[in-house]
Scaffold this active site. Structure first.
Site, PDB file in Angstrom:
ATOM      1  N   HIS A 110      26.060 -34.228  28.517  1.00 56.35           N
ATOM      2  CA  HIS A 110      25.092 -33.297  29.115  1.00 56.35           C
ATOM      3  C   HIS A 110      23.748 -33.391  28.392  1.00 56.35           C
ATOM      4  O   HIS A 110      22.713 -33.048  28.939  1.00 56.35           O
ATOM      5  CB  HIS A 110      25.629 -31.857  29.074  1.00 56.35           C
ATOM      6  CG  HIS A 110      25.790 -31.318  27.696  1.00 56.35           C
ATOM      7  ND1 HIS A 110      26.813 -31.688  26.870  1.00 56.35           N
ATOM      8  CD2 HIS A 110      25.031 -30.453  26.975  1.00 56.35           C
ATOM      9  CE1 HIS A 110      26.686 -31.085  25.709  1.00 56.35           C
ATOM     10  NE2 HIS A 110      25.618 -30.324  25.741  1.00 56.35           N
TER      11      HIS A 110
ATOM     12  N   LYS B 211      27.041 -37.420  19.722  1.00 54.01           N
ATOM     13  CA  LYS B 211      27.127 -37.478  18.268  1.00 54.01           C
ATOM     14  C   LYS B 211      28.530 -37.134  17.806  1.00 54.01           C
ATOM     15  O   LYS B 211      29.188 -36.276  18.391  1.00 54.01           O
ATOM     16  CB  LYS B 211      26.118 -36.478  17.691  1.00 54.01           C
ATOM     17  CG  LYS B 211      25.947 -36.553  16.222  1.00 54.01           C
ATOM     18  CD  LYS B 211      24.516 -36.864  15.831  1.00 54.01           C
ATOM     19  CE  LYS B 211      24.386 -37.285  14.393  1.00 54.01           C
ATOM     20  NZ  LYS B 211      25.365 -38.249  13.892  1.00 54.01           N
TER      21      LYS B 211
ATOM     22  N   LYS C 199      30.479 -27.709  19.184  1.00 59.00           N
ATOM     23  CA  LYS C 199      29.815 -27.462  17.898  1.00 59.00           C
ATOM     24  C   LYS C 199      28.298 -27.659  18.028  1.00 59.00           C
ATOM     25  O   LYS C 199      27.507 -26.813  17.605  1.00 59.00           O
ATOM     26  CB  LYS C 199      30.389 -28.474  16.890  1.00 59.00           C
ATOM     27  CG  LYS C 199      30.081 -28.217  15.464  1.00 59.00           C
ATOM     28  CD  LYS C 199      30.726 -29.284  14.578  1.00 59.00           C
ATOM     29  CE  LYS C 199      32.231 -29.373  14.749  1.00 59.00           C
ATOM     30  NZ  LYS C 199      32.863 -30.295  13.796  1.00 59.00           N
TER      31      LYS C 199
ATOM     32  N   LYS D 173      33.319 -38.960  19.185  1.00 56.08           N
ATOM     33  CA  LYS D 173      34.033 -39.147  17.917  1.00 56.08           C
ATOM     34  C   LYS D 173      34.652 -40.532  17.912  1.00 56.08           C
ATOM     35  O   LYS D 173      34.975 -41.070  18.967  1.00 56.08           O
ATOM     36  CB  LYS D 173      35.151 -38.099  17.772  1.00 56.08           C
ATOM     37  CG  LYS D 173      35.581 -37.889  16.340  1.00 56.08           C
ATOM     38  CD  LYS D 173      34.632 -36.966  15.607  1.00 56.08           C
ATOM     39  CE  LYS D 173      35.027 -36.752  14.169  1.00 56.08           C
ATOM     40  NZ  LYS D 173      34.254 -35.628  13.574  1.00 56.08           N
TER      41      LYS D 173
ATOM     42  N   SER E 279      22.775 -33.917   9.887  1.00 58.39           N
ATOM     43  CA  SER E 279      22.675 -35.209  10.580  1.00 58.39           C
ATOM     44  C   SER E 279      21.550 -35.168  11.606  1.00 58.39           C
ATOM     45  O   SER E 279      20.832 -36.160  11.789  1.00 58.39           O
ATOM     46  CB  SER E 279      23.979 -35.536  11.309  1.00 58.39           C
ATOM     47  OG  SER E 279      24.899 -36.124  10.432  1.00 58.39           O
TER      48      SER E 279
HETATM   49  P1  NAD Z   1      37.608 -36.708   2.962  1.00 57.75           P
HETATM   50  O1  NAD Z   1      38.347 -37.955   3.307  1.00 57.75           O
HETATM   51  O2  NAD Z   1      36.398 -36.790   2.127  1.00 57.75           O
HETATM   52  O3  NAD Z   1      38.582 -35.666   2.245  1.00 57.75           O
HETATM   53  C1  NAD Z   1      39.830 -35.294   2.726  1.00 57.75           C
HETATM   54  C2  NAD Z   1      40.597 -34.718   1.548  1.00 57.75           C
HETATM   55  O4  NAD Z   1      41.831 -34.182   2.018  1.00 57.75           O
HETATM   56  C3  NAD Z   1      40.930 -35.770   0.489  1.00 57.75           C
HETATM   57  O5  NAD Z   1      40.694 -35.226  -0.793  1.00 57.75           O
HETATM   58  C4  NAD Z   1      42.400 -36.035   0.729  1.00 57.75           C
HETATM   59  O6  NAD Z   1      43.080 -36.482  -0.432  1.00 57.75           O
HETATM   60  C5  NAD Z   1      42.869 -34.674   1.187  1.00 57.75           C
HETATM   61  N1  NAD Z   1      44.115 -34.747   1.966  1.00 57.75           N
HETATM   62  C6  NAD Z   1      44.496 -35.691   2.833  1.00 57.75           C
HETATM   63  N2  NAD Z   1      45.720 -35.420   3.315  1.00 57.75           N
HETATM   64  C7  NAD Z   1      46.096 -34.263   2.742  1.00 57.75           C
HETATM   65  C8  NAD Z   1      47.238 -33.455   2.844  1.00 57.75           C
HETATM   66  N3  NAD Z   1      48.262 -33.819   3.618  1.00 57.75           N
HETATM   67  N4  NAD Z   1      47.293 -32.319   2.116  1.00 57.75           N
HETATM   68  C9  NAD Z   1      46.258 -31.961   1.311  1.00 57.75           C
HETATM   69  N5  NAD Z   1      45.150 -32.690   1.178  1.00 57.75           N
HETATM   70  C10 NAD Z   1      45.060 -33.823   1.882  1.00 57.75           C
HETATM   71  O7  NAD Z   1      37.316 -36.000   4.364  1.00 57.75           O
HETATM   72  P2  NAD Z   1      36.185 -34.941   4.706  1.00 57.75           P
HETATM   73  O8  NAD Z   1      35.004 -35.680   5.183  1.00 57.75           O
HETATM   74  O9  NAD Z   1      36.076 -33.963   3.607  1.00 57.75           O
HETATM   75  O10 NAD Z   1      36.831 -34.245   6.001  1.00 57.75           O
HETATM   76  C11 NAD Z   1      37.807 -33.213   5.893  1.00 57.75           C
HETATM   77  C12 NAD Z   1      37.858 -32.443   7.197  1.00 57.75           C
HETATM   78  O11 NAD Z   1      36.553 -31.932   7.491  1.00 57.75           O
HETATM   79  C13 NAD Z   1      38.251 -33.266   8.433  1.00 57.75           C
HETATM   80  O12 NAD Z   1      38.955 -32.436   9.322  1.00 57.75           O
HETATM   81  C14 NAD Z   1      36.914 -33.630   9.036  1.00 57.75           C
HETATM   82  O13 NAD Z   1      37.003 -33.912  10.436  1.00 57.75           O
HETATM   83  C15 NAD Z   1      36.142 -32.358   8.777  1.00 57.75           C
HETATM   84  N6  NAD Z   1      34.684 -32.522   8.814  1.00 57.75           N
HETATM   85  C16 NAD Z   1      34.042 -33.399   7.981  1.00 57.75           C
HETATM   86  C17 NAD Z   1      32.655 -33.503   8.025  1.00 57.75           C
HETATM   87  C18 NAD Z   1      31.884 -34.382   7.079  1.00 57.75           C
HETATM   88  O14 NAD Z   1      30.630 -34.280   7.073  1.00 57.75           O
HETATM   89  N7  NAD Z   1      32.515 -35.208   6.254  1.00 57.75           N
HETATM   90  C19 NAD Z   1      31.924 -32.743   8.960  1.00 57.75           C
HETATM   91  C20 NAD Z   1      32.612 -31.855   9.792  1.00 57.75           C
HETATM   92  C21 NAD Z   1      33.990 -31.760   9.700  1.00 57.75           C
END
Ligand code: NAD
Length: 480
Positions: free
Chosen positions: A70, A75, A99, A111, A368
């Site tokens: 839309h 992104k 979002k 995504k 972003s």
């Molecule tokens: P990341 O890979 O940096 O960190 C994920 C962390 O979770 C790691 O420390 C990992 O060891 C831990 N982990 C993995 N499996 C696990 C489990 N079973 N139990 C406990 N811990 C576990 O990822 P991130 O970028 O921090 O993303 C985390 C969440 O946030 C995701 O759902 C992602 O979609 C969401 N998110 C991230 C961003 C971003 O800017 N990076 C933005 C919006 C949403």
């Protein structure tokens, strides 16, 4: 047409998002058919490609889902995880649509994901794989500054984004806006200050805004300010680390438990998050960590006593199996989809307040957006104004000091005030200010619905109502 709003068996991630959408859409008066048009994922591209590695060829599978166009570009992050699949990327793409609408970032939702465990590859191998994946997406305009702009997500970060940007530039040598094809790049490669911390910082700003409203805090059976609140965090990655670090060092929260892949670590006096992160980076987990009590069953720690629970790792960790045992009165969804639709219902009935993912982790896409604008305008934020602002402030300080001397009052400005007042805003200050403003405004828009409508009893439904309303208005304005 799937119009279900309640769960009897555990739904998939995408079904969960659809059910949450349906719950809100049922309270709206959308023109016939528009509800379905908004809900469905427009397209998902699957790519299988080979990379020559370790003396052989390895085949990888990746996805890029486009949920809603839309507004363009669309992104959404690119995730590297072994269990990435179509249902997951479509759910995450849908969340991106809502979002972006909620925080008024002018993007549709998308995504991507690659089925890979990045811990099993070295940096050179990951570069080869990332370049090849990016090539597949770029040649189909699934990475493009005006059409589809990825960002980091689980398992990816600045390095992968810099490689994607470089690959795009190599394939589009005359595109002056090439750097805007992806966000989350390192500052020296076209990124922006404050992007790495942005999602965690946004979680902090979201909680600060929530605690500015005592009536909202009371809905969670809590009182007072953030100071002294006991917090459990799951996942000390990019999002979880920054949220936990800022809340404990700047807002006086006590992070009593951190749950990681191999268990959880507890210290009722509050964990030192920076020290813990260094330990995890060196040792690969929290087992044998000397800073607190180790619990082997990390998932059970989600059910522990606390004021605020921050799931910041994976989707579906709070589900119909454990929702009834969750004790936290307030949950902020730093991860995407950590609470399934079934669990959401159980928690709502228990009176738990949930600050939903589409709002809580929107800090990443917000910054972003700033980075994309910076890349398109080819100038760093604050570059034109900073020194001019400083000299105007200096004028005022000089004048006050002259008046004090002339009138003999002896008033002096404190050095701390002078230092803070005289400093013009650089890029990081401007990014934080823009992020704070966005998180406050978006909270207000949800809150208004939450408090003004009798049929809306939770923040998630309120967030969806605001977001769907904006997407619907965009479709109606431009035609389909
Ligand atoms: P990341 O890979 O940096 O960190 C994920 C962390 O979770 C790691 O420390 C990992 O060891 C831990 N982990 C993995 N499996 C696990 C489990 N079973 N139990 C406990 N811990 C576990 O990822 P991130 O970028 O921090 O993303 C985390 C969440 O946030 C995701 O759902 C992602 O979609 C969401 N998110 C991230 C961003 C971003 O800017 N990076 C933005 C919006 C949403």
């Amino acid at each position: 047409m799937n119009v279900s709003t309640t769960a009897t068996i555990e739904p998939s991630f995408r079904q969960s998002v659809d059910m949450m959408f349906n719950r809100a859409a049922a309270l709206m008066d959308l023109p016939p058919g528009l509800e379905e048009k908004i809900r469905v994922c427009n397209s998902t591209y699957t790519v299988r490609f080979g990379v020559r590695l370790r003396g052989g060829v390895q085949t990888f599978t990746g996805y890029r889902a486009v949920h809603s166009e839309h507004t363009e570009p669309v992104k959404g992050g690119i995730r590297y995880a072994p269990n990435v699949h179509q249902d997951e990327v479509e759910a995450l793409a849908a969340l991106m649509t809502y979002k972006c609408a909620l925080v008024e970032a002018p993007f549709g939702g998308s995504k991507g994901g690659l089925c890979i465990d990045p811990r099993h590859y070295d940096a050179d191998e990951l570069e080869k794989i990332t370049r090849r994946f990016a090539y597949e997406l770029i040649k189909r305009d699934l990475i493009n500054p005006s059409q589809n702009v990825p960002a980091p997500d689980m398992g990816t970060g600045e390095r992968e984004m810099a490689i994607i940007a470089d690959q795009y530039a190599r394939m589009n040598t005359t595109d002056i806006n090439a750097r805007a094809c992806v966000t989350g790049k390192p500052p020296h490669a076209g990124g922006i200050q404050g992007r790495v911390e942005a999602t965690g910082r946004g979680v902090q700003y979201a909680l600060q805004e929530f605690f500015r409203h005592p009536e909202d805090v009371a809905k969670a059976n809590l009182s007072g300010k953030l100071d002294g609140k006991r917090v459990i965090v799951q996942g000390l990655g990019n999002v979880g680390y920054h949220a936990a670090h800022f809340l404990s060092t700047e807002d006086g929260c006590k992070v009593t438990h951190v749950i990681e892949r191999d268990g959880a670590i507890e210290d009722q006096n509050g964990l030192d998050i920076a020290v813990l992160r260094d330990w995890i980076a060196k040792h690969g987990g929290v087992k044998d960590c000397p800073f607190g009590t180790y619990h082997k069953d990390g998932v059970a720690v989600l059910e522990g006593e606390c004021d605020i629970l921050i799931p910041a790792a994976l989707e579906g960790v709070i589900n119909m199996g454990n929702a009834a045992r969750i004790q936290a009165p307030l949950i902020i969804e730093a991860a995407n989809g950590p609470i399934t639709a079934g669990a959401d219902e159980i928690l709502r009935h228990k009176g738990c307040v949930i600050i939903p993912d589409l709002y809580a982790n929107a800090g990443g896409v917000t910054v972003s957006y700033f980075e994309w604008v910076k890349n398109l305008s080819h100038i760093r934020f604050g570059r034109m104004q900073r020194r001019q602002e400083e000299s105007r402030h200096q004028l005022l300080v000089d004048e006050l000091e002259r008046l004090s001397a002339d009138t003999g009052t002896g008033w002096t400005l404190s050095p701390n005030f002078k230092q803070k007042y005289l400093r013009g805003a650089g890029e990081l200050e401007l990014v934080r200010s823009g992020l704070d403003d966005t998180m406050r405004d978006a909270y207000q828009s949800m809150r208004e619905v939450w408090w003004s409508r009798d049929d809306v009893t939770d923040l998630r439904t309120a967030a969806f109502l605001v977001a769907i309303g904006r997407v619907a208005a965009a479709y109606q304005a431009k035609g389909i």
